[in-house]
Design an enzyme around this catalytic site. Sequence first.
Site, PDB file in Angstrom:
ATOM      1  N   THR A  76       0.872  -1.180   0.000  1.00  0.00           N
ATOM      2  CA  THR A  76       0.000   0.000   0.000  1.00  0.00           C
ATOM      3  C   THR A  76       0.899   1.217   0.000  1.00  0.00           C
ATOM      4  OG1 THR A  76      -0.017   0.273   2.381  1.00  0.00           O
ATOM      5  CG2 THR A  76      -1.733  -1.105   1.440  1.00  0.00           C
TER       6      THR A  76
ATOM      7  N   GLU B  82      -5.525  -3.859   0.986  1.00  0.00           N
ATOM      8  CA  GLU B  82      -5.624  -4.954   1.965  1.00  0.00           C
ATOM      9  C   GLU B  82      -6.799  -5.886   1.667  1.00  0.00           C
ATOM     10  OE1 GLU B  82      -5.134  -1.805   2.555  1.00  0.00           O
ATOM     11  OE2 GLU B  82      -3.762  -1.452   4.223  1.00  0.00           O
TER      12      GLU B  82
ATOM     13  N   LYS C 212     -11.448  17.863  13.103  1.00  0.00           N
ATOM     14  CA  LYS C 212     -12.026  17.751  14.443  1.00  0.00           C
ATOM     15  C   LYS C 212     -12.229  19.152  15.011  1.00  0.00           C
ATOM     16  CE  LYS C 212     -10.058  13.354  14.263  1.00  0.00           C
ATOM     17  NZ  LYS C 212      -8.796  12.900  13.717  1.00  0.00           N
TER      18      LYS C 212
ATOM     19  N   TRP D  60     -16.945  16.083  14.545  1.00  0.00           N
ATOM     20  CA  TRP D  60     -16.248  15.710  13.320  1.00  0.00           C
ATOM     21  C   TRP D  60     -16.868  16.391  12.106  1.00  0.00           C
ATOM     22  CZ3 TRP D  60     -15.982   9.623  13.896  1.00  0.00           C
ATOM     23  CH2 TRP D  60     -15.078   9.309  14.934  1.00  0.00           C
TER      24      TRP D  60
HETATM   25  P1  AMP Z   1      -5.702   1.822  -1.685  1.00  0.00           P
HETATM   26  O1  AMP Z   1      -5.293   0.770  -0.763  1.00  0.00           O
HETATM   27  O2  AMP Z   1      -4.558   2.637  -2.208  1.00  0.00           O
HETATM   28  O3  AMP Z   1      -6.566   1.324  -2.780  1.00  0.00           O
HETATM   29  O4  AMP Z   1      -6.555   2.867  -0.850  1.00  0.00           O
HETATM   30  C1  AMP Z   1      -7.684   2.464  -0.131  1.00  0.00           C
HETATM   31  C2  AMP Z   1      -8.390   3.671   0.401  1.00  0.00           C
HETATM   32  O5  AMP Z   1      -8.860   4.480  -0.671  1.00  0.00           O
HETATM   33  C3  AMP Z   1      -9.631   3.349   1.184  1.00  0.00           C
HETATM   34  O6  AMP Z   1      -9.335   3.018   2.507  1.00  0.00           O
HETATM   35  C4  AMP Z   1     -10.422   4.637   1.071  1.00  0.00           C
HETATM   36  O7  AMP Z   1      -9.980   5.587   1.996  1.00  0.00           O
HETATM   37  C5  AMP Z   1     -10.066   5.115  -0.298  1.00  0.00           C
HETATM   38  N1  AMP Z   1     -11.114   4.743  -1.248  1.00  0.00           N
HETATM   39  C6  AMP Z   1     -11.135   3.717  -2.109  1.00  0.00           C
HETATM   40  N2  AMP Z   1     -12.268   3.715  -2.835  1.00  0.00           N
HETATM   41  C7  AMP Z   1     -12.996   4.771  -2.421  1.00  0.00           C
HETATM   42  C8  AMP Z   1     -14.285   5.308  -2.758  1.00  0.00           C
HETATM   43  N3  AMP Z   1     -15.054   4.799  -3.707  1.00  0.00           N
HETATM   44  N4  AMP Z   1     -14.701   6.402  -2.074  1.00  0.00           N
HETATM   45  C9  AMP Z   1     -13.950   6.960  -1.108  1.00  0.00           C
HETATM   46  N5  AMP Z   1     -12.737   6.498  -0.749  1.00  0.00           N
HETATM   47  C10 AMP Z   1     -12.263   5.426  -1.398  1.00  0.00           C
END
Ligand code: AMP
Length: 549
Positions: A183, A328, A438, A443
């Site tokens: 990640t 993940e 915050k 929030w």
């Molecule tokens: P990654 O592991 O780089 O794919 O990032 C995952 C994170 O991207 C998630 O925990 C979210 O915070 C964000 N994310 C992924 N898809 C969306 C979505 N459709 N809307 C809002 N946030 C998203």
Amino acid sequence: MKGLMMDYPLTLTHFLERAAKLFPRKEIVSQLPSGTHRYTYADLHRRARRLASALERLGVRPGDRVATFAWNHHRHLELYFAVPGLGAVLHTLNIRLFPDQIAYIVNHAEDKLIVVDDSLLPVLEKLQDKLQGVQGYVVMADGPLPETTLAPVYSYEELVEQGDEAYEFPRLDEDDAAIMCYTSGTTGNPKGCLYSHKALVVHTLVECLPDCLGLSERDVVMPIVPMFHVNAWGLPFAATLVGAKQVHPGPFLHPRDVAALIQQERVTITAGVPTIWIGLYELLKTERYDLSSLRGIIVGGSAVPKSLIEGFERDFGLQVVQAWGMTEMSPLGTVSRPKSHLEATLPEEELLELRAKQGIPAPFVELRAVDDQGREVPWDGRTMGELQVRGPWIIREYYHDPRTREAFDRGWFRTGDVVTIDPEGYIRIVDRTKDLVKSGGEWISSVELENAIMAHPKVLEAAVIAIPHPKWQERPLAVVVPKDEFKGQITKREILEFLSGKFAKWWLPDDVVFVERLPKTSVGKFDKKALRKQFESYTWPPREEEGAD
Ligand code: AMP
């Protein structure tokens, strides 16, 4: 009592063998710097077998990590099957990470070989002294091998040529690791996720379901999302499993290139982060393309502005489907399609609201939202909590990483996303736990403010960050990129007036700053960490001005 079933492992090799047997002439198209490359599933199968045998000859053994440093194209796809197929682990490196992070990942994963696009050689050349365990570099190029300081170096095409076409993929254990992906992470070093064959197989089957991404043999699938970002969201596997035509854009990700490729190849399903589609939407307003083949644009990775969903449909008759997931989670978590009874009863505006939510969990994804005290919050569409998930394609730990400890809560993976869940089971991502503003103990969702600002007709992009505040601890600051034609012709007052009535007064940003561009992460999301740094020494405007708004 156990069932009496055959012992048949769920491995990715089956996808490739099935496609080659049943859809041997179906095309796989790649846009390369040298031109459009076309071949078939039969070719993919043949070359993947040759490649696997050549990699074995080079000394790759089951469990070894073979990294890729590449764009989306047919060779990367060959590696997707050849490496896991021989029992090794494909480690897709994110080409957009900072050099130090790339070095950290390669060393942490103990990559043995790196397979690299010739155009990306300079990045690795600068790093090679830091890549301790790498025993060789395989270069993917169309013509002769370019000069390089990397050593030892092998030609990908020569390896494939010298490989054994009669090679048979070994029988594997479905719990063996197939792919590894780190990640990009917002803080600290990247964390490794190690996916098993079984997890990816089950993930693929579910992803193809009609209410998830709904893929069929009739589709033409074009992942814009990079193959180094969570397996291009699983689309290369899903397309191969069903035998769909695939289109890969190589390094050509400009909206004009994307539009031309959709038109040329009659793409039916494409997928990527919002930034790509915001660019395409703007382009389509001034240039004409025939995108009538498209039946779905899958958007995820960051929140999809409601205005984008609405705009694509209203102006161009194109359907945007939002999905949410994480590295993940291999990555699929939720997909936002209105249930039939909601589609039949809700007014347009509410349906749009629903599609702007992140959706309901895919089969086998269990989820819950938990408050500060670890108590599950109700599915009332209002109460916020941290989203936790579990399921068969969700990691149980990070690869050799002590940060596993804080990532789990009694068997549930803590996503770090703050959500509400409505009574129908639709989640709405309100923020990342780290990005929430915050204010005075309450929030404020930066994401909801951003989306609302991005609906303003003069705004291209907007991000909201928390800035320390003497009275309220933190208050929201909006950082806005105007559309080209409105540069210098948009005011803070216009933005705030646009927002008022849509949010409680105390949610409204205390200031709006206009900038040329927003920093993006390596996978194209707003980089809030960089933005916070950029505004480190920002001070709030004087009070009377604040009051005037
Ligand atoms: P990654 O592991 O780089 O794919 O990032 C995952 C994170 O991207 C998630 O925990 C979210 O915070 C964000 N994310 C992924 N898809 C969306 C979505 N459709 N809307 C809002 N946030 C998203």
